[in-house]
Design a protein around this motif. Structure first.
Motif, mmCIF file in Angstrom:
data_model
loop_
_atom_site.group_PDB
_atom_site.id
_atom_site.type_symbol
_atom_site.label_atom_id
_atom_site.label_comp_id
_atom_site.label_asym_id
_atom_site.label_seq_id
_atom_site.Cartn_x
_atom_site.Cartn_y
_atom_site.Cartn_z
ATOM 1 N N SER A 121 0.845 -1.179 0.000
ATOM 2 C CA SER A 121 0.000 0.000 0.000
ATOM 3 C C SER A 121 0.888 1.240 0.000
ATOM 4 O O SER A 121 2.107 1.153 0.239
ATOM 5 N N GLU A 122 0.316 2.405 -0.232
ATOM 6 C CA GLU A 122 1.113 3.625 -0.199
ATOM 7 C C GLU A 122 1.709 3.842 1.190
ATOM 8 O O GLU A 122 2.850 4.311 1.324
ATOM 9 N N GLU A 123 0.968 3.480 2.222
ATOM 10 C CA GLU A 123 1.496 3.580 3.582
ATOM 11 C C GLU A 123 2.701 2.666 3.763
ATOM 12 O O GLU A 123 3.712 3.052 4.378
ATOM 13 N N GLY A 124 2.604 1.459 3.220
ATOM 14 C CA GLY A 124 3.716 0.526 3.312
ATOM 15 C C GLY A 124 4.926 1.001 2.530
ATOM 16 O O GLY A 124 6.071 0.862 2.988
ATOM 17 N N ASN A 130 10.883 5.883 4.554
ATOM 18 C CA ASN A 130 11.271 6.497 5.829
ATOM 19 C C ASN A 130 12.435 5.751 6.472
ATOM 20 O O ASN A 130 13.362 6.371 7.010
ATOM 21 N N MET A 131 12.392 4.422 6.456
ATOM 22 C CA MET A 131 13.481 3.647 7.052
ATOM 23 C C MET A 131 14.785 3.875 6.301
ATOM 24 O O MET A 131 15.852 4.007 6.917
ATOM 25 N N ALA A 132 14.700 3.916 4.973
ATOM 26 C CA ALA A 132 15.904 4.141 4.186
ATOM 27 C C ALA A 132 16.494 5.519 4.476
ATOM 28 O O ALA A 132 17.714 5.656 4.666
ATOM 29 N N ALA A 133 15.633 6.541 4.536
ATOM 30 C CA ALA A 133 16.118 7.902 4.786
ATOM 31 C C ALA A 133 16.720 8.027 6.177
ATOM 32 O O ALA A 133 17.789 8.629 6.362
ATOM 33 N N ASP A 210 1.268 -9.590 11.698
ATOM 34 C CA ASP A 210 2.340 -9.007 10.887
ATOM 35 C C ASP A 210 2.016 -7.555 10.543
ATOM 36 O O ASP A 210 1.021 -7.272 9.880
ATOM 37 N N GLU A 211 2.868 -6.637 10.988
ATOM 38 C CA GLU A 211 2.700 -5.224 10.654
ATOM 39 C C GLU A 211 3.535 -4.817 9.447
ATOM 40 O O GLU A 211 3.252 -3.807 8.800
ATOM 41 N N ALA A 212 4.589 -5.580 9.134
ATOM 42 C CA ALA A 212 5.461 -5.244 8.010
ATOM 43 C C ALA A 212 4.796 -5.573 6.673
ATOM 44 O O ALA A 212 4.825 -4.769 5.739
ATOM 45 N N THR A 213 4.233 -6.762 6.578
ATOM 46 C CA THR A 213 3.485 -7.188 5.382
ATOM 47 C C THR A 213 2.146 -7.733 5.880
ATOM 48 O O THR A 213 1.994 -8.944 6.060
ATOM 49 N N PRO A 214 1.195 -6.862 6.132
ATOM 50 C CA PRO A 214 -0.062 -7.254 6.785
ATOM 51 C C PRO A 214 -0.836 -8.327 6.010
ATOM 52 O O PRO A 214 -0.670 -8.480 4.793
ATOM 53 N N PRO A 215 -1.694 -9.073 6.703
ATOM 54 C CA PRO A 215 -2.447 -10.157 6.065
ATOM 55 C C PRO A 215 -3.167 -9.787 4.768
ATOM 56 O O PRO A 215 -3.225 -10.648 3.865
#
Length: 263
Positions: A121-124, A130-133, A210-215
């Motif tokens: 998703s766009e949020e994902g 954000n993590m990369a930056a 799973d919050e990283a790749t939600p169901p």
């Protein structure tokens, strides 16, 4: 047993005897994330557990996820030695396995895709940006808490301090540039138009927490693949094979047993 494949560029550990089964680790972890399930699986399979390109002793590769998938495909072909292979990927390793199956249709006879998907998703996508930056500006220690939350629910972290210490140390060994490149690739990824080309049977797994790749990502993936089944693992997050090895093994048991019986 340590082995080297793909012209010396991919390092892997090998365990057991039988049909080849490859285990591909996640972005926020390493190949040790499979240690809890290796003893049982190696009783029936020849397990090959590589360090993905840029991780551990495996040489990094430029060119995004497609290039990573091509490098691992080379290693899989060499390690399988002409035998029919099964590939199991968790998280980032699942995306690599899926991209590999799209680009190299004969690479595996079955896939297990645990906690991944075909597109975020766009949020994902923004989470990866954000993590990369943040890692580029402040280093990996600045995002370690975020990374661990994407792997494990807070309650699990509180109950398993030794495991969490080990997982933090493993994450901090990641090459920052490799991590940032992987984040960039995942932020742009959309494999949905190509899923119809994956003709082999696929078991899609996801931890319900799973919050990283939600169901919903796994539900979409299973719905779009021509021959897939979906299993949701209760009480688990992004790395169920670490959090609840018995539940993970139970979830994949029938799928792998059918492959073993046919070999």
């Amino acid at each position: 047993m340590n082995r080297v494949f793909a012209n010396g560029t991919v390092h892997a550990e090998q365990f057991g005897d039988g049909p080849p089964l490859f285990l591909l680790h996640s972005l926020l972890s390493d190949r040790a994330s499979f240690d809890a399930i290796v003893p049982q699986l190696s009783q029936s399979f020849r397990l090959i557990v590589p360090e993905l390109p840029g991780f551990g002793r495996s040489r990094a590769v430029g060119g995004g996820l497609a290039a990573v998938a091509d490098r691992i495909a080379e290693a899989v072909k060499e390690a399988a030695g002409g035998e029919e292979a099964i590939v199991l990927g968790n998280g980032y390793g699942g995306f690599v396995a899926l991209q590999m199956a799209i680009r190299h249709p004969a690479i595996a006879t079955k896939l297990v895709l645990a906690d991944c998907g075909a597109a975020f998703s766009e949020e994902g996508r923004q989470a990866f940006r954000n993590m990369a930056a943040a890692s580029k500006a402040k280093g990996l220690p600045a995002i370690t808490d975020v990374a661990m939350r994407r792997l494990f629910a807070p309650e699990f972290q509180a109950e398993h301090p030794d495991l969490m210490r080990d997982r933090r140390e493993a994450f901090l060994k990641t090459d920052p540039e490799v991590f940032q490149a992987a984040c960039a690739a995942l932020a742009e990824l959309d494999l949905r138009p190509e899923l119809a080309n994956v003709k082999v049977p696929v078991l899609v797994l996801v931890g319900e927490q799973d919050e990283a790749t939600p169901p919903p990502m796994s539900r979409e993936l299973a719905a779009l693949l021509p021959d897939a089944r979906l299993k949701i693992i209760a009480g688990c997050a992004h790395v169920p094979q670490l959090q609840s090895p018995e539940a993970f093994l139970d979830a994949i048991g029938d799928f792998l047993a059918a492959a073993y019986a046919a070999s």
